[in-house]
Design a protein around this motif. Sequence first.
Motif, PDB file in Angstrom:
ATOM      1  N   UNK A  99       0.836  -1.200   0.000  1.00 17.27           N
ATOM      2  CA  UNK A  99       0.000   0.000   0.000  1.00 17.27           C
ATOM      3  C   UNK A  99       0.868   1.247   0.000  1.00 17.27           C
ATOM      4  N   UNK A 100       0.421   2.252  -0.722  1.00 20.06           N
ATOM      5  CA  UNK A 100       1.098   3.546  -0.745  1.00 20.06           C
ATOM      6  C   UNK A 100       0.369   4.569   0.120  1.00 20.06           C
ATOM      7  N   UNK A 101      -0.736   4.162   0.730  1.00 22.59           N
ATOM      8  CA  UNK A 101      -1.630   5.124   1.383  1.00 22.59           C
ATOM      9  C   UNK A 101      -1.107   5.629   2.713  1.00 22.59           C
ATOM     10  N   UNK A 102      -0.667   4.722   3.569  1.00 22.99           N
ATOM     11  CA  UNK A 102      -0.362   5.112   4.947  1.00 22.99           C
ATOM     12  C   UNK A 102       0.857   4.369   5.465  1.00 22.99           C
ATOM     13  N   UNK A 103       1.701   5.088   6.187  1.00 21.48           N
ATOM     14  CA  UNK A 103       2.843   4.471   6.869  1.00 21.48           C
ATOM     15  C   UNK A 103       2.713   4.723   8.358  1.00 21.48           C
ATOM     16  N   UNK A 104       2.725   3.643   9.129  1.00 16.70           N
ATOM     17  CA  UNK A 104       2.727   3.737  10.588  1.00 16.70           C
ATOM     18  C   UNK A 104       4.127   3.356  11.069  1.00 16.70           C
ATOM     19  N   UNK A 143      -5.322   4.514   8.931  1.00 15.89           N
ATOM     20  CA  UNK A 143      -4.289   3.931   9.793  1.00 15.89           C
ATOM     21  C   UNK A 143      -3.833   2.575   9.269  1.00 15.89           C
ATOM     22  N   UNK A 144      -3.551   2.509   7.984  1.00 18.91           N
ATOM     23  CA  UNK A 144      -2.987   1.319   7.348  1.00 18.91           C
ATOM     24  C   UNK A 144      -3.877   0.085   7.533  1.00 18.91           C
ATOM     25  N   UNK A 145      -3.259  -1.087   7.675  1.00 21.36           N
ATOM     26  CA  UNK A 145      -4.008  -2.356   7.673  1.00 21.36           C
ATOM     27  C   UNK A 145      -4.528  -2.721   9.067  1.00 21.36           C
ATOM     28  N   UNK A 180     -12.419   3.742   1.818  1.00 26.80           N
ATOM     29  CA  UNK A 180     -12.657   3.860   0.386  1.00 26.80           C
ATOM     30  C   UNK A 180     -11.336   3.924  -0.378  1.00 26.80           C
ATOM     31  N   UNK A 181     -10.359   4.615   0.183  1.00 23.74           N
ATOM     32  CA  UNK A 181      -9.046   4.676  -0.465  1.00 23.74           C
ATOM     33  C   UNK A 181      -8.446   3.280  -0.608  1.00 23.74           C
ATOM     34  N   UNK A 182      -8.550   2.462   0.436  1.00 27.60           N
ATOM     35  CA  UNK A 182      -7.988   1.115   0.394  1.00 27.60           C
ATOM     36  C   UNK A 182      -8.774   0.199  -0.542  1.00 27.60           C
ATOM     37  N   UNK A 195      -8.326  -2.717  -5.766  1.00 25.67           N
ATOM     38  CA  UNK A 195      -8.800  -3.086  -7.104  1.00 25.67           C
ATOM     39  C   UNK A 195      -7.753  -2.875  -8.199  1.00 25.67           C
ATOM     40  N   UNK A 196      -6.736  -2.082  -7.896  1.00 27.01           N
ATOM     41  CA  UNK A 196      -5.734  -1.781  -8.921  1.00 27.01           C
ATOM     42  C   UNK A 196      -4.973  -3.041  -9.331  1.00 27.01           C
ATOM     43  N   UNK A 197      -4.589  -3.840  -8.355  1.00 24.52           N
ATOM     44  CA  UNK A 197      -3.835  -5.068  -8.630  1.00 24.52           C
ATOM     45  C   UNK A 197      -4.399  -6.162  -7.723  1.00 24.52           C
TER      46      UNK A 197
END
Length: 380
Positions: A18-23, A187-189, A347-349, A354-356
């Motif tokens: 994921x590129x969305x969030x880094x914790x 907050x990531x996964x 929604x972002x995740x 769906x991208x890959x």
Amino acid sequence: MAEKSYAKGLEGVIAGESKICKVDGENGRLYYYGYRIADLVEKASFEEVTYLLLYGKLPTSRELSEFTARMRKNRELKPPILNIIKEFPRSSHPMELLQTIVNFLSGYIDHKIEHSPTCNCRQTLHQIAQLPAVIAAFHRFRNGLNYISPRDDLSHGANFLWQLKGTEPDSEDGEIMDKCLTLHAEHSFNASTFTARVVASTLSTCYCSISAAIGSLFGSLHGGANEKVITMVEDIDNVENAAPWIDAALAKKQKIMGMGHRVYKAKDPRAVIMERFLQTLSSKYNDNSKLVVLEEIEKVFRERMEEKGKPIYPNVDFFSGAVYSLLGIPSSLFTPIFAMARASGWLAHILEQRVDNRLFRPKALYTGEVDRPWPAESID
């Protein structure tokens, strides 16, 4: 062949990219698309943060203006949705309503749902824009009050307070509410986000994925913790009772709600900011009753844990409920507020999944029996 080793609760397991969030749990840092959470809280509105999460970049002035107008245009609930909310059992928890109503929202959209990375949910934004109205409407209906229509001149957070209470919040309260939503947006996964991605991996709809995520968030070990923290504070009542209460809880191996986090080995950066909001509101409303109890709980609990060589710090849930209380929000709405903020991240995740896409299908380590003999006689 022996089964591969496993991590209970998937702790430490990398389940996807994921590129969305880094914790950064070791150093107590949090980033949305590379931007520090402190900068986003200070410099961006929740609507701007939502744009960042959905598009992977900060908007230009024109893009933000158009996006904000689109979000605000889609706040109003249609009459059939309001009727469902009005008829929902009053004794139900608002999270049960949210999980139900999200799928109804899918029936009142003007576009055809497409399973693709460019799903039009980025355009309609129903799951993000309308959840505050759903929560406020349910609260008002079950208290014998009328629904209040949203206003398009208020921020996402300020409009929620308007729809909930029927009075326009002052600029400081509205700003703090909006910033609290930013703190909870992603907050990531975590459990609920991973739930959303698992459902999305089956090529189900955004609405089904978010409904499932809401169910996951409802648990007291996830989003429901802030409500439990306030119950704890009310039970302790004053600073003098904090140490004996904690000692008794630890003796019973009872979890201290809002303390500790699976990922953070330092103080949750969201808790640092939320504590600052609590200090501001406590001073503003001349009510530090919850603040002083929470500070004493943190102090005593950390001392007890350090004695065992296990330092544990507050997470975002530790202070958020007290902030919401000072904003005039009842505790039954704390977790729904978490959901209405996290909808942006979910929604972002879902869209990133769906991208890959690859269907999630982990294996289980079977620990039962095999080849059991069938009983010679029937079992009574």
